[in-house]
Design a protein around this motif. Sequence first.
Motif, PDB file in Angstrom:
ATOM      1  N   GLY A 291       0.810  -1.206   0.000  1.00  0.00           N
ATOM      2  CA  GLY A 291       0.000   0.000   0.000  1.00  0.00           C
ATOM      3  C   GLY A 291       0.845   1.258   0.000  1.00  0.00           C
ATOM      4  N   VAL A 292       0.173   2.402  -0.057  1.00  0.00           N
ATOM      5  CA  VAL A 292       0.849   3.706  -0.038  1.00  0.00           C
ATOM      6  C   VAL A 292       1.504   3.916   1.327  1.00  0.00           C
ATOM      7  CG1 VAL A 292       0.541   6.206  -0.204  1.00  0.00           C
ATOM      8  CG2 VAL A 292      -0.773   4.671  -1.708  1.00  0.00           C
ATOM      9  N   ARG A 293       2.763   4.331   1.288  1.00  0.00           N
ATOM     10  CA  ARG A 293       3.469   4.667   2.527  1.00  0.00           C
ATOM     11  C   ARG A 293       3.865   6.138   2.457  1.00  0.00           C
ATOM     12  NH1 ARG A 293       8.654   5.167   4.548  1.00  0.00           N
ATOM     13  NH2 ARG A 293       9.602   4.690   2.521  1.00  0.00           N
ATOM     14  N   TYR A 294       3.289   6.938   3.349  1.00  0.00           N
ATOM     15  CA  TYR A 294       3.597   8.365   3.388  1.00  0.00           C
ATOM     16  C   TYR A 294       4.813   8.633   4.267  1.00  0.00           C
ATOM     17  CZ  TYR A 294      -0.928   9.235   1.217  1.00  0.00           C
ATOM     18  OH  TYR A 294      -1.983   9.251   0.343  1.00  0.00           O
ATOM     19  N   TYR A 295       5.589   9.614   3.868  1.00  0.00           N
ATOM     20  CA  TYR A 295       6.697  10.103   4.686  1.00  0.00           C
ATOM     21  C   TYR A 295       6.746  11.613   4.512  1.00  0.00           C
ATOM     22  CZ  TYR A 295       8.941   9.471   0.080  1.00  0.00           C
ATOM     23  OH  TYR A 295       9.234   9.484  -1.257  1.00  0.00           O
ATOM     24  N   PRO A 296       7.507  12.347   5.311  1.00  0.00           N
ATOM     25  CA  PRO A 296       7.498  13.812   5.222  1.00  0.00           C
ATOM     26  C   PRO A 296       7.811  14.306   3.809  1.00  0.00           C
ATOM     27  CG  PRO A 296       8.637  13.135   7.205  1.00  0.00           C
ATOM     28  CD  PRO A 296       8.376  11.875   6.430  1.00  0.00           C
ATOM     29  N   GLY A 297       6.865  15.012   3.222  1.00  0.00           N
ATOM     30  CA  GLY A 297       7.063  15.608   1.901  1.00  0.00           C
ATOM     31  C   GLY A 297       6.819  14.698   0.728  1.00  0.00           C
ATOM     32  N   GLY A 298       6.372  13.457   0.969  1.00  0.00           N
ATOM     33  CA  GLY A 298       6.167  12.566  -0.160  1.00  0.00           C
ATOM     34  C   GLY A 298       5.556  11.238   0.236  1.00  0.00           C
ATOM     35  N   ALA A 299       5.618  10.296  -0.686  1.00  0.00           N
ATOM     36  CA  ALA A 299       5.045   8.974  -0.441  1.00  0.00           C
ATOM     37  C   ALA A 299       5.682   7.965  -1.376  1.00  0.00           C
ATOM     38  CB  ALA A 299       3.540   8.995  -0.642  1.00  0.00           C
ATOM     39  N   GLU A 300       5.567   6.695  -1.008  1.00  0.00           N
ATOM     40  CA  GLU A 300       6.039   5.584  -1.827  1.00  0.00           C
ATOM     41  C   GLU A 300       4.844   4.762  -2.277  1.00  0.00           C
ATOM     42  OE1 GLU A 300       9.598   2.392  -1.389  1.00  0.00           O
ATOM     43  OE2 GLU A 300       8.004   2.212   0.122  1.00  0.00           O
ATOM     44  N   THR A 301       4.849   4.359  -3.557  1.00  0.00           N
ATOM     45  CA  THR A 301       3.781   3.509  -4.082  1.00  0.00           C
ATOM     46  C   THR A 301       4.375   2.263  -4.716  1.00  0.00           C
ATOM     47  OG1 THR A 301       3.783   4.739  -6.191  1.00  0.00           O
ATOM     48  CG2 THR A 301       2.173   5.401  -4.521  1.00  0.00           C
ATOM     49  N   HIS A 302       3.542   1.236  -4.828  1.00  0.00           N
ATOM     50  CA  HIS A 302       3.922  -0.035  -5.429  1.00  0.00           C
ATOM     51  C   HIS A 302       2.876  -0.373  -6.483  1.00  0.00           C
ATOM     52  CE1 HIS A 302       4.749  -4.625  -4.901  1.00  0.00           C
ATOM     53  NE2 HIS A 302       5.483  -4.120  -5.869  1.00  0.00           N
ATOM     54  N   SER A 303       3.308  -0.590  -7.722  1.00  0.00           N
ATOM     55  CA  SER A 303       2.384  -0.774  -8.832  1.00  0.00           C
ATOM     56  C   SER A 303       2.826  -1.922  -9.734  1.00  0.00           C
ATOM     57  CB  SER A 303       2.308   0.507  -9.687  1.00  0.00           C
ATOM     58  OG  SER A 303       1.946   1.630  -8.918  1.00  0.00           O
ATOM     59  N   VAL A 304       1.875  -2.359 -10.580  1.00  0.00           N
ATOM     60  CA  VAL A 304       2.174  -3.334 -11.620  1.00  0.00           C
ATOM     61  C   VAL A 304       1.593  -2.819 -12.924  1.00  0.00           C
ATOM     62  CG1 VAL A 304       0.076  -4.695 -11.139  1.00  0.00           C
ATOM     63  CG2 VAL A 304       2.023  -5.766 -12.306  1.00  0.00           C
ATOM     64  N   ALA A 305       2.328  -3.014 -14.022  1.00  0.00           N
ATOM     65  CA  ALA A 305       1.882  -2.613 -15.355  1.00  0.00           C
ATOM     66  C   ALA A 305       2.055  -3.796 -16.299  1.00  0.00           C
ATOM     67  CB  ALA A 305       2.673  -1.410 -15.857  1.00  0.00           C
ATOM     68  N   MET A 306       1.050  -4.040 -17.146  1.00  0.00           N
ATOM     69  CA  MET A 306       1.066  -5.198 -18.042  1.00  0.00           C
ATOM     70  C   MET A 306       0.698  -4.784 -19.459  1.00  0.00           C
ATOM     71  SD  MET A 306      -1.121  -7.885 -15.722  1.00  0.00           S
ATOM     72  CE  MET A 306      -0.997  -7.918 -13.932  1.00  0.00           C
ATOM     73  N   ARG A 307       1.303  -5.495 -20.411  1.00  0.00           N
ATOM     74  CA  ARG A 307       0.949  -5.335 -21.816  1.00  0.00           C
ATOM     75  C   ARG A 307       0.828  -6.716 -22.439  1.00  0.00           C
ATOM     76  NH1 ARG A 307       4.328  -2.005 -26.549  1.00  0.00           N
ATOM     77  NH2 ARG A 307       2.593  -1.913 -28.042  1.00  0.00           N
ATOM     78  N   SER A 308      -0.315  -6.997 -23.062  1.00  0.00           N
ATOM     79  CA  SER A 308      -0.550  -8.342 -23.575  1.00  0.00           C
ATOM     80  C   SER A 308       0.328  -8.673 -24.770  1.00  0.00           C
ATOM     81  CB  SER A 308      -2.027  -8.511 -23.956  1.00  0.00           C
ATOM     82  OG  SER A 308      -2.382  -7.650 -25.023  1.00  0.00           O
ATOM     83  N   LYS A 309       0.530  -7.722 -25.672  1.00  0.00           N
ATOM     84  CA  LYS A 309       1.237  -8.002 -26.918  1.00  0.00           C
ATOM     85  C   LYS A 309       2.663  -8.458 -26.667  1.00  0.00           C
ATOM     86  CE  LYS A 309       1.669  -6.124 -31.580  1.00  0.00           C
ATOM     87  NZ  LYS A 309       1.381  -4.952 -32.444  1.00  0.00           N
ATOM     88  N   SER A 310       3.342  -7.817 -25.734  1.00  0.00           N
ATOM     89  CA  SER A 310       4.726  -8.178 -25.427  1.00  0.00           C
ATOM     90  C   SER A 310       4.817  -9.207 -24.306  1.00  0.00           C
ATOM     91  CB  SER A 310       5.522  -6.932 -25.027  1.00  0.00           C
ATOM     92  OG  SER A 310       5.011  -6.383 -23.814  1.00  0.00           O
ATOM     93  N   GLY A 311       3.748  -9.320 -23.518  1.00  0.00           N
ATOM     94  CA  GLY A 311       3.782 -10.209 -22.358  1.00  0.00           C
ATOM     95  C   GLY A 311       4.616  -9.674 -21.211  1.00  0.00           C
ATOM     96  N   THR A 312       4.977  -8.393 -21.286  1.00  0.00           N
ATOM     97  CA  THR A 312       5.825  -7.794 -20.259  1.00  0.00           C
ATOM     98  C   THR A 312       4.997  -7.415 -19.031  1.00  0.00           C
ATOM     99  OG1 THR A 312       7.315  -6.898 -21.939  1.00  0.00           O
ATOM    100  CG2 THR A 312       7.444  -5.934 -19.734  1.00  0.00           C
ATOM    101  N   ILE A 313       5.494  -7.816 -17.869  1.00  0.00           N
ATOM    102  CA  ILE A 313       4.887  -7.456 -16.589  1.00  0.00           C
ATOM    103  C   ILE A 313       5.928  -6.665 -15.814  1.00  0.00           C
ATOM    104  CG2 ILE A 313       3.663  -8.276 -14.555  1.00  0.00           C
ATOM    105  CD1 ILE A 313       2.419  -9.165 -17.227  1.00  0.00           C
ATOM    106  N   ARG A 314       5.625  -5.433 -15.464  1.00  0.00           N
ATOM    107  CA  ARG A 314       6.558  -4.587 -14.721  1.00  0.00           C
ATOM    108  C   ARG A 314       6.037  -4.336 -13.317  1.00  0.00           C
ATOM    109  NH1 ARG A 314       7.035  -2.333 -20.025  1.00  0.00           N
ATOM    110  NH2 ARG A 314       9.219  -2.095 -20.667  1.00  0.00           N
ATOM    111  N   TRP A 315       6.901  -4.546 -12.319  1.00  0.00           N
ATOM    112  CA  TRP A 315       6.597  -4.226 -10.928  1.00  0.00           C
ATOM    113  C   TRP A 315       7.395  -2.988 -10.567  1.00  0.00           C
ATOM    114  CZ3 TRP A 315       2.884  -7.172  -8.650  1.00  0.00           C
ATOM    115  CH2 TRP A 315       2.589  -8.388  -9.249  1.00  0.00           C
TER     116      TRP A 315
END
Length: 337
Positions: A291-315
């Motif tokens: 989940g989102v982790r807030y810290y002074p002045g900002g935050a950290e996020t964790h995501s995944v992105a996918m594309r079917s044509k290439s089969g690439t999964i990015r974390w």
Amino acid sequence: MTHEAYTQQPIERNIAMELVRVTEAAALSAARHLGRGDKNLVDGEAVSAMRYVLGHIAMDGIVVIGEGEKDEAPMLYIGEHIGDGSEPKVDIAVDPIDGTNLCARGLPGAISAVALTERGAMHCPREFYYMDKIVTGPEAKDYIDINAPVRMNLKAIAAAKGRKVSELTIVVLDRPRHAKLIQDIRDAGARVRLISDGDVAASIEATLPFRELDALMGIGGTPEAVLSAAAIHCLGGIIQCKAWPRDDAERKAAEEKGIDVDKVYATEDLVGGEEIFFAATGVSSGVLLNGVRYYPGGAETHSVAMRSKSGTIRWMHANHNFARLDKLSDYESNGEY
């Protein structure tokens, strides 16, 4: 809404990377209200942030799965045109928060998700609020049958994965309607993981290789089935669905429209085409995403992105500097994207 004919228009860039900014914005805005008990506030903040960022993407998009009809939702409603109006023409499915109650109650597993395809390649059976679903990964995709008994499907999944049925973990929404399903899974010898909400994240987790979950079974929302299908298509897994009419009136209304209530929908029936993009960002930490982790002045996020044509999964882990983002954005929500 009637779909335009599927155009098979190629999409020349990896829009999944741009969609991550969309889900990050929604997650960052919603996560500020985690555990405050107000699901409407959580959803409203996520919708506003997601709509703002989607509106700046170079595309001619139509919302196929959104927050409801226009008279019910001021933004991200079904049929809304979104983007800057330029090519490519695309269909969009959004779930600003999958697991709104999870976020509002401070529970794990809420995510923000969005999927995109070529125009006309995304189809949602709107006649039904719920669908019965079975989801599993690439190893067993050719061996399951939603019409088969639970025990038979579990044996097929176990054999395809080279495992014992007792080593499988099946995720099910914790609902009274699933009492028999849960008992059938237990009687077959498999383990059960119950979740209170969030079957999009659970469907993805059940499709990924070498993870804790081996399959998802049970009845959940129809829009969530389509959004899940986009990610499952990218991952090479399978989702099979059947309509689950809530009552005789819903069944009769569908039949009067000529809808086959017993039809089995496969992944490609929900989301097809050559180019499918999916992105999700964690709101509250769960098995799939932190989940989102807030810290002074900002935050950290964790995501995944996918594309079917290439089969690439990015974390992706991202750190957001709010002071710098404020200078780049006119979005009135602390510049949270």
